[in-house]
Design a protein around this motif. Structure first.
Motif, PDB file in Angstrom:
ATOM      1  N   ASP A 324       0.757  -1.137   0.011  1.00 15.10           N
ATOM      2  CA  ASP A 324      -0.078  -0.116  -0.077  1.00 15.10           C
ATOM      3  C   ASP A 324       0.901   1.305   0.085  1.00 15.10           C
ATOM      4  OD1 ASP A 324      -2.298  -1.555   0.000  1.00 15.10           O
ATOM      5  OD2 ASP A 324      -2.589  -1.425   2.208  1.00 15.10           O
ATOM      6  N   ASN A 325       2.221   1.281   0.883  1.00 13.36           N
ATOM      7  CA  ASN A 325       2.759   2.562   1.027  1.00 13.36           C
ATOM      8  C   ASN A 325       3.576   2.612  -0.478  1.00 13.36           C
ATOM      9  OD1 ASN A 325       2.294   3.251   3.521  1.00 13.36           O
ATOM     10  ND2 ASN A 325       3.559   1.814   4.420  1.00 13.36           N
ATOM     11  N   SER A 326       4.013   1.684  -1.181  1.00 14.78           N
ATOM     12  CA  SER A 326       4.437   1.612  -2.501  1.00 14.78           C
ATOM     13  C   SER A 326       3.538   2.745  -3.327  1.00 14.78           C
ATOM     14  CB  SER A 326       4.862   0.258  -3.155  1.00 14.78           C
ATOM     15  OG  SER A 326       3.651  -0.207  -3.662  1.00 14.78           O
ATOM     16  N   LYS A 327       2.453   2.488  -3.409  1.00  9.04           N
ATOM     17  CA  LYS A 327       1.468   3.420  -4.256  1.00  9.04           C
ATOM     18  C   LYS A 327       1.557   4.788  -3.859  1.00  9.04           C
ATOM     19  CE  LYS A 327      -1.848  -0.514  -4.717  1.00  9.04           C
ATOM     20  NZ  LYS A 327      -3.180  -0.904  -4.298  1.00  9.04           N
ATOM     21  N   ILE A 328       1.801   4.997  -2.416  1.00  7.73           N
ATOM     22  CA  ILE A 328       2.128   6.239  -2.065  1.00  7.73           C
ATOM     23  C   ILE A 328       3.203   6.990  -2.404  1.00  7.73           C
ATOM     24  CG2 ILE A 328       2.279   7.682   0.276  1.00  7.73           C
ATOM     25  CD1 ILE A 328       0.487   5.882   1.619  1.00  7.73           C
ATOM     26  N   LEU A 329       4.132   6.316  -2.383  1.00  7.54           N
ATOM     27  CA  LEU A 329       5.701   6.455  -3.158  1.00  7.54           C
ATOM     28  C   LEU A 329       5.485   6.997  -4.276  1.00  7.54           C
ATOM     29  CD1 LEU A 329       8.675   6.933  -2.601  1.00  7.54           C
ATOM     30  CD2 LEU A 329       8.911   4.559  -3.381  1.00  7.54           C
ATOM     31  N   ARG A 330       4.752   6.314  -5.385  1.00 10.26           N
ATOM     32  CA  ARG A 330       4.613   6.575  -6.625  1.00 10.26           C
ATOM     33  C   ARG A 330       3.938   8.018  -6.925  1.00 10.26           C
ATOM     34  NH1 ARG A 330       3.477   1.003  -7.369  1.00 10.26           N
ATOM     35  NH2 ARG A 330       1.305   1.165  -7.961  1.00 10.26           N
ATOM     36  N   ASP A 331       2.890   8.035  -6.101  1.00 12.79           N
ATOM     37  CA  ASP A 331       2.047   9.330  -6.188  1.00 12.79           C
ATOM     38  C   ASP A 331       2.869  10.578  -5.590  1.00 12.79           C
ATOM     39  OD1 ASP A 331      -0.205   8.082  -7.006  1.00 12.79           O
ATOM     40  OD2 ASP A 331      -1.103   7.998  -4.789  1.00 12.79           O
ATOM     41  N   TYR A 332       4.022  10.367  -4.629  1.00 15.09           N
ATOM     42  CA  TYR A 332       4.877  11.319  -4.029  1.00 15.09           C
ATOM     43  C   TYR A 332       5.774  11.713  -5.206  1.00 15.09           C
ATOM     44  CZ  TYR A 332       8.576  13.550  -1.253  1.00 15.09           C
ATOM     45  OH  TYR A 332       9.639  14.023  -0.787  1.00 15.09           O
ATOM     46  N   LEU A 333       6.106  10.721  -5.891  1.00 12.53           N
ATOM     47  CA  LEU A 333       7.219  11.260  -6.998  1.00 12.53           C
ATOM     48  C   LEU A 333       6.524  11.432  -8.324  1.00 12.53           C
ATOM     49  CD1 LEU A 333      10.052   8.371  -6.486  1.00 12.53           C
ATOM     50  CD2 LEU A 333      10.059  10.770  -5.783  1.00 12.53           C
ATOM     51  N   LYS A 334       5.303  11.551  -8.221  1.00 13.51           N
ATOM     52  CA  LYS A 334       4.545  12.122  -9.348  1.00 13.51           C
ATOM     53  C   LYS A 334       4.564  11.403 -10.700  1.00 13.51           C
ATOM     54  CE  LYS A 334       3.806  16.650  -7.324  1.00 13.51           C
ATOM     55  NZ  LYS A 334       4.033  17.979  -7.364  1.00 13.51           N
ATOM     56  N   ASN A 335       5.448  11.715 -11.603  1.00 18.24           N
ATOM     57  CA  ASN A 335       5.498  11.200 -12.930  1.00 18.24           C
ATOM     58  C   ASN A 335       7.057  10.948 -13.362  1.00 18.24           C
ATOM     59  OD1 ASN A 335       5.956  13.785 -13.344  1.00 18.24           O
ATOM     60  ND2 ASN A 335       3.751  14.223 -14.237  1.00 18.24           N
ATOM     61  N   GLY A 336       7.235  10.355 -14.488  1.00 20.49           N
ATOM     62  CA  GLY A 336       8.398  10.391 -15.201  1.00 20.49           C
ATOM     63  C   GLY A 336       9.160  11.875 -15.670  1.00 20.49           C
ATOM     64  N   SER A 337      10.221  11.893 -15.717  1.00 21.53           N
ATOM     65  CA  SER A 337      10.964  13.350 -15.796  1.00 21.53           C
ATOM     66  C   SER A 337      11.037  13.433 -17.308  1.00 21.53           C
ATOM     67  CB  SER A 337      11.879  13.677 -14.998  1.00 21.53           C
ATOM     68  OG  SER A 337      13.019  12.387 -15.335  1.00 21.53           O
ATOM     69  N   SER A 338      11.176  12.571 -18.053  1.00 25.75           N
ATOM     70  CA  SER A 338      11.672  12.765 -19.433  1.00 25.75           C
ATOM     71  C   SER A 338      11.010  13.619 -20.352  1.00 25.75           C
ATOM     72  CB  SER A 338      11.626  11.300 -20.164  1.00 25.75           C
ATOM     73  OG  SER A 338      12.424  10.378 -19.670  1.00 25.75           O
ATOM     74  N   ARG A 339       9.640  13.722 -20.393  1.00 28.02           N
ATOM     75  CA  ARG A 339       9.055  14.676 -21.073  1.00 28.02           C
ATOM     76  C   ARG A 339       9.085  16.129 -20.520  1.00 28.02           C
ATOM     77  NH1 ARG A 339       4.109  13.983 -24.039  1.00 28.02           N
ATOM     78  NH2 ARG A 339       3.864  11.866 -23.182  1.00 28.02           N
ATOM     79  N   ASN A 340       9.112  16.123 -19.369  1.00 32.08           N
ATOM     80  CA  ASN A 340       9.310  17.632 -18.678  1.00 32.08           C
ATOM     81  C   ASN A 340      10.850  18.193 -18.870  1.00 32.08           C
ATOM     82  OD1 ASN A 340       6.687  17.212 -17.474  1.00 32.08           O
ATOM     83  ND2 ASN A 340       7.456  16.327 -15.646  1.00 32.08           N
ATOM     84  N   VAL A 341      11.805  17.400 -18.946  1.00 31.26           N
ATOM     85  CA  VAL A 341      12.962  17.791 -19.140  1.00 31.26           C
ATOM     86  C   VAL A 341      13.194  18.058 -20.961  1.00 31.26           C
ATOM     87  CG1 VAL A 341      15.394  17.158 -19.216  1.00 31.26           C
ATOM     88  CG2 VAL A 341      13.945  16.459 -17.346  1.00 31.26           C
ATOM     89  N   ALA A 342      12.660  17.186 -21.522  1.00 34.93           N
ATOM     90  CA  ALA A 342      12.671  17.966 -22.994  1.00 34.93           C
ATOM     91  C   ALA A 342      11.900  18.963 -23.398  1.00 34.93           C
ATOM     92  CB  ALA A 342      11.798  16.290 -23.776  1.00 34.93           C
ATOM     93  N   GLU A 343      10.751  19.272 -22.684  1.00 30.19           N
ATOM     94  CA  GLU A 343      10.144  20.594 -22.977  1.00 30.19           C
ATOM     95  C   GLU A 343      11.053  21.710 -22.276  1.00 30.19           C
ATOM     96  OE1 GLU A 343       6.323  20.537 -21.066  1.00 30.19           O
ATOM     97  OE2 GLU A 343       5.597  19.057 -22.062  1.00 30.19           O
ATOM     98  N   ILE A 344      11.736  21.634 -21.020  1.00 32.49           N
ATOM     99  CA  ILE A 344      12.684  22.671 -20.661  1.00 32.49           C
ATOM    100  C   ILE A 344      13.598  22.803 -21.860  1.00 32.49           C
ATOM    101  CG2 ILE A 344      14.461  22.883 -19.014  1.00 32.49           C
ATOM    102  CD1 ILE A 344      12.411  21.510 -16.914  1.00 32.49           C
ATOM    103  N   ILE A 345      14.305  21.677 -22.320  1.00 31.07           N
ATOM    104  CA  ILE A 345      15.411  21.974 -23.336  1.00 31.07           C
ATOM    105  C   ILE A 345      15.152  22.709 -24.695  1.00 31.07           C
ATOM    106  CG2 ILE A 345      16.968  20.611 -24.829  1.00 31.07           C
ATOM    107  CD1 ILE A 345      17.143  18.430 -22.745  1.00 31.07           C
ATOM    108  N   GLN A 346      13.743  22.378 -24.882  1.00 30.84           N
ATOM    109  CA  GLN A 346      13.165  22.642 -26.332  1.00 30.84           C
ATOM    110  C   GLN A 346      12.563  24.053 -26.318  1.00 30.84           C
ATOM    111  OE1 GLN A 346      12.798  18.661 -28.785  1.00 30.84           O
ATOM    112  NE2 GLN A 346      11.167  19.066 -27.104  1.00 30.84           N
ATOM    113  N   ASN A 347      12.323  24.760 -25.052  1.00 36.17           N
ATOM    114  CA  ASN A 347      11.748  25.968 -24.921  1.00 36.17           C
ATOM    115  C   ASN A 347      12.512  27.215 -25.044  1.00 36.17           C
ATOM    116  OD1 ASN A 347       9.149  24.900 -24.800  1.00 36.17           O
ATOM    117  ND2 ASN A 347       8.895  24.851 -22.348  1.00 36.17           N
TER     118      ASN A 347
END
Length: 347
Positions: A324-347
């Motif tokens: 049950d706590n592993s699900k809380i951990l996934r929510d805490y870390l939110k989502n993968g970072s690749s898409r977000n970093v790609a947007e930062i690089i290309q903006n």
């Protein structure tokens, strides 16, 4: 866009591979990275260092490499530095001095929240944008506009998470990737399986190890099934015994109950305790402490690592609570970072 990249670690290149999926096809990589991703300046094998003596021997080479990357940056639009702060921070300084207006992006920041807090000022001074993979990391930085929590890259790379805690009769063992870690833990794991009968014991070995190295370092491992696929094996296993490291966070995110154990050289452990002022060594436990929650899993260090302690933890752990706590951990870390970093690089 021409992007200068310095990704010297194997783990950094796993993250870079995911990141590249979200970069436009007209983004061309230059610099240091895995040859699978393009045409690097040097193959990563040329950069491997084994011990202090080897590091001293290669010192001149690394100064040369820094200067070559700075020269290469002249024709690049932006710079992406990943992890490896021992090399990348001095490189960032040299790049900033040479090109005051060049955009320098740092992804996978040095863990200044654990030790060497002075690196925070240097990162803010030399870099344009800081991509954080630790939710609480920004607390240390004064320029909040410069640092962005982008999510944790493991959430990009783990393709399947446990849906339930089914009994698979498979137990995974991960004694680490360094010779000392392996030789310290393998004898204990060999004794431990005698106390847990009628299971399939799966030994996860780094893919880079060849048969000769495995034979010399691991010894007789005939009672184990060998796997070189960490995520798949952890997903299938009902329990795991893992050496401290990234693998513990992988198991925690996947939802595989596990016990952390670590035996370091006594001097290394003493020095580490002097400089690293943390209550836990497992990242999942560090995250849970930040959330104000009890530790997610047990940690056995040094003399605490015994067959009896590991067996008792395996027997007594509340595996449903862990799941049950592993699900809380996934929510805490939110989502993968690749898409977000790609947007930062290309903006």
């Amino acid at each position: 866009m021409k992007l200068l990249v310095c990704a010297m670690e194997a783990s950094s290149n796993i993250h870079l591979k995911e990141l590249k999926k979200y970069l436009s096809k007209d983004v061309e990589l230059f610099g240091v990275f895995d040859k699978e991703l393009g045409n690097p300046l040097y193959d990563l094998t040329a950069l491997a260092i084994m011990g202090i003596v080897d590091a001293l021997k290669k010192l001149r080479f690394f100064f040369k490499l820094r200067d070559e990357l700075v020269d290469l940056a002249k024709d690049c639009d932006k710079v992406l530095l990943m992890d490896s702060s021992g090399f990348n921070l001095p490189l960032a300084k040299k790049l900033r001095e040479t090109y005051p207006n060049k955009e320098i992006i740092y992804y996978i920041l040095p863990q200044a929240w654990a030790w060497k807090k002075g690196r925070v000022k240097k990162l803010e001074l030399y870099c344009s944008k800081l991509c954080s993979i630790i939710p609480f990391e920004s607390e240390m930085y004064s320029d909040k506009n410069k640092i962005t929590y982008v999510g944790h890259p493991l959430l990009d790379e783990i393709k399947e998470f446990k849906q339930d805690l089914s009994a698979t009769n498979k137990i995974a063992f991960m004694p680490g990737s360094r010779k000392t870690e392996i030789t310290n833990l393998i004898p204990i794991f060999k004794e431990l399986i005698k106390k847990i009968p009628n299971k399939e014991y799966i030994l996860i070995i780094p893919a880079k190890f060849d048969d000769e190295y495995i034979k010399n370092i691991y010894g007789d491992i005939s009672e184990f099934t060998i796997s070189k696929n960490t995520h798949k094996t952890l997903q299938e296993a009902e329990y795991a015994f893992i050496c401290s490291g990234t693998a513990t966070l992988e198991a925690a995110l996947i939802g595989t109950p596990f016990t952390l154990s670590y035996i370091a050289k006594k001097l290394d452990f003493f020095i580490g305790r002097m400089f690293v002022k943390l209550n836990y060594v497992g990242l999942a436990n560090i995250f849970f402490e930040k959330m104000g929650k009890p530790a997610l899993h047990s940690e056995f260090l040094q003399n605490e690592v015994s067959v009896e302690n590991l067996f008792l933890d395996y027997t007594n752990m509340d595996k449903k609570l862990f799941f049950d706590n592993s699900k809380i951990l996934r929510d805490y870390l939110k989502n993968g970072s690749s898409r977000n970093v790609a947007e930062i690089i290309q903006n």
